[in-house]
Design an enzyme around this catalytic site. Structure first.
Site, PDB file in Angstrom:
ATOM      1  N   CYS A 117      -8.253  -6.482 -14.431  1.00 38.18           N
ATOM      2  CA  CYS A 117      -8.518  -6.819 -15.828  1.00 38.18           C
ATOM      3  C   CYS A 117      -9.048  -5.602 -16.593  1.00 38.18           C
ATOM      4  O   CYS A 117      -8.277  -4.726 -16.948  1.00 38.18           O
ATOM      5  CB  CYS A 117      -9.453  -8.028 -15.917  1.00 38.18           C
ATOM      6  SG  CYS A 117      -9.412  -8.826 -17.544  1.00 38.18           S
ATOM      7  N   HIS A 226      -6.835 -12.076 -12.417  1.00 36.67           N
ATOM      8  CA  HIS A 226      -8.059 -12.097 -11.609  1.00 36.67           C
ATOM      9  C   HIS A 226      -7.807 -12.613 -10.194  1.00 36.67           C
ATOM     10  O   HIS A 226      -8.185 -13.742  -9.859  1.00 36.67           O
ATOM     11  CB  HIS A 226      -9.128 -12.952 -12.302  1.00 36.67           C
ATOM     12  CG  HIS A 226      -9.761 -12.266 -13.460  1.00 36.67           C
ATOM     13  ND1 HIS A 226     -10.903 -11.512 -13.357  1.00 36.67           N
ATOM     14  CD2 HIS A 226      -9.374 -12.209 -14.762  1.00 36.67           C
ATOM     15  CE1 HIS A 226     -11.208 -11.021 -14.546  1.00 36.67           C
ATOM     16  NE2 HIS A 226     -10.297 -11.420 -15.402  1.00 36.67           N
ATOM     17  N   GLU A 228      -9.368 -11.881  -7.550  1.00 34.32           N
ATOM     18  CA  GLU A 228     -10.616 -12.067  -6.787  1.00 34.32           C
ATOM     19  C   GLU A 228     -11.093 -13.511  -6.785  1.00 34.32           C
ATOM     20  O   GLU A 228     -11.799 -13.933  -5.865  1.00 34.32           O
ATOM     21  CB  GLU A 228     -11.716 -11.135  -7.334  1.00 34.32           C
ATOM     22  CG  GLU A 228     -12.451 -11.611  -8.570  1.00 34.32           C
ATOM     23  CD  GLU A 228     -11.668 -11.475  -9.871  1.00 34.32           C
ATOM     24  OE1 GLU A 228     -12.191 -11.867 -10.916  1.00 34.32           O
ATOM     25  OE2 GLU A 228     -10.529 -10.955  -9.828  1.00 34.32           O
TER      26      GLU A 228
END
Length: 262
Positions: A117, A226, A228
């Site tokens: 990001c 994202h 993660e």
């Protein structure tokens, strides 16, 4: 008897700098630490967003990988020679100073790099690219923002749109599918692509969603979404962190061999 090296590779993460209880604070969100520790199997360490406190040579000699995270803040527009962002926009000049100074040196040193990001956007800016400050206001663009903040935070990371992965690239090697759904929490995006960067994926509206460094022989990847937050249920997210961890282990072996030979 020879034993495999039990030590984990060390991965540096540049912190966000913000105010907490009226004190300047350096912090990293849990999702990145979890994905690095549990999936990449590395040791995450936090680098403060404090330019005077960070020595690039010392850091580079001590780590095996580098990650730039997402953040509520945006890269300051002055960093890509654009008019200043609206005063209501959250910026983090302290992080800009550290991440944009370190990133070219990290890449030149051959360290694996993963940008997510804001980190993806920092990679683009570091290579001379520019950012579009409000993607959702552009004709023909999707709304890439996270949506309703009243929802539980986990729901912010629900998949929002598809990406088309460009054949033959680094990301294509990590995905069994050419089209994958991803979560998307950003209002800025790539405007002008930095020189020397390769497009790895695009959204249906044409917005660049993933990039890598063309000339790099090591693992380099920047993604606008994202992963993660989805390592538990997205094969691509899991593959990204696994591949990054493997690249860091290779770098660690080279670093330790060099250290022992000196």
């Amino acid at each position: 008897m020879n034993h495999p090296n039990p030590r984990r590779p060390v991965v540096a993460i540049v912190a966000d700098r913000f105010e907490r209880q009226k004190h300047a604070t350096h912090a990293v969100l849990e999702g990145y630490v979890h994905a690095l520790a549990q999936v990449a199997k590395v040791l995450p360490i936090i680098v403060p967003a404090h330019a005077e406190g960070v020595d690039a040579e010392t850091l580079i000699s001590s780590i095996d990988g580098f990650l730039l995270t997402g953040s509520p803040s945006n890269v300051a527009a002055e960093r890509y020679d654009a008019p200043p962002l609206p005063v209501s926009t959250v910026i983090d000049p302290a992080r800009d100073a550290v991440s944009l100074q370190l990133l070219p040196l990290i890449l030149e040193a051959g360290l694996p790099f993963l940008g997510i990001c804001r980190g993806f956007q920092e990679l683009n800016v570091a290579f001379g690219g520019s950012l579009e400050r409000a993607v959702h206001d552009q004709p023909g663009r999707l709304d890439h923002r996270e949506g309703d903040h009243e929802r539980p935070v986990e729901r912010w990371y629900d998949d929002r749109h598809a990406i088309g992965i460009i054949p033959g690239g680094r990301l294509a090697k990590l995905s069994a599918q050419a089209t994958v759904m991803v979560n998307s929490l950003h209002h800025q995006g790539v405007d002008r692509l930095g020189e020397g960067l390769r497009v790895e994926a695009k959204a249906p509206d044409g917005l660049i969603e993933a990039i890598s460094v063309e000339s790099a022989t090591q693992f380099t990847l920047g993604v606008q979404w994202h992963p993660e937050m989805r390592v538990g249920d997205s094969p691509l997210a899991h593959a990204i962190f696994t591949a990054f961890g493997d690249a860091c282990r290779t770098r660690q072996e080279e670093r330790l061999q060099s250290h022992h030979s000196n």
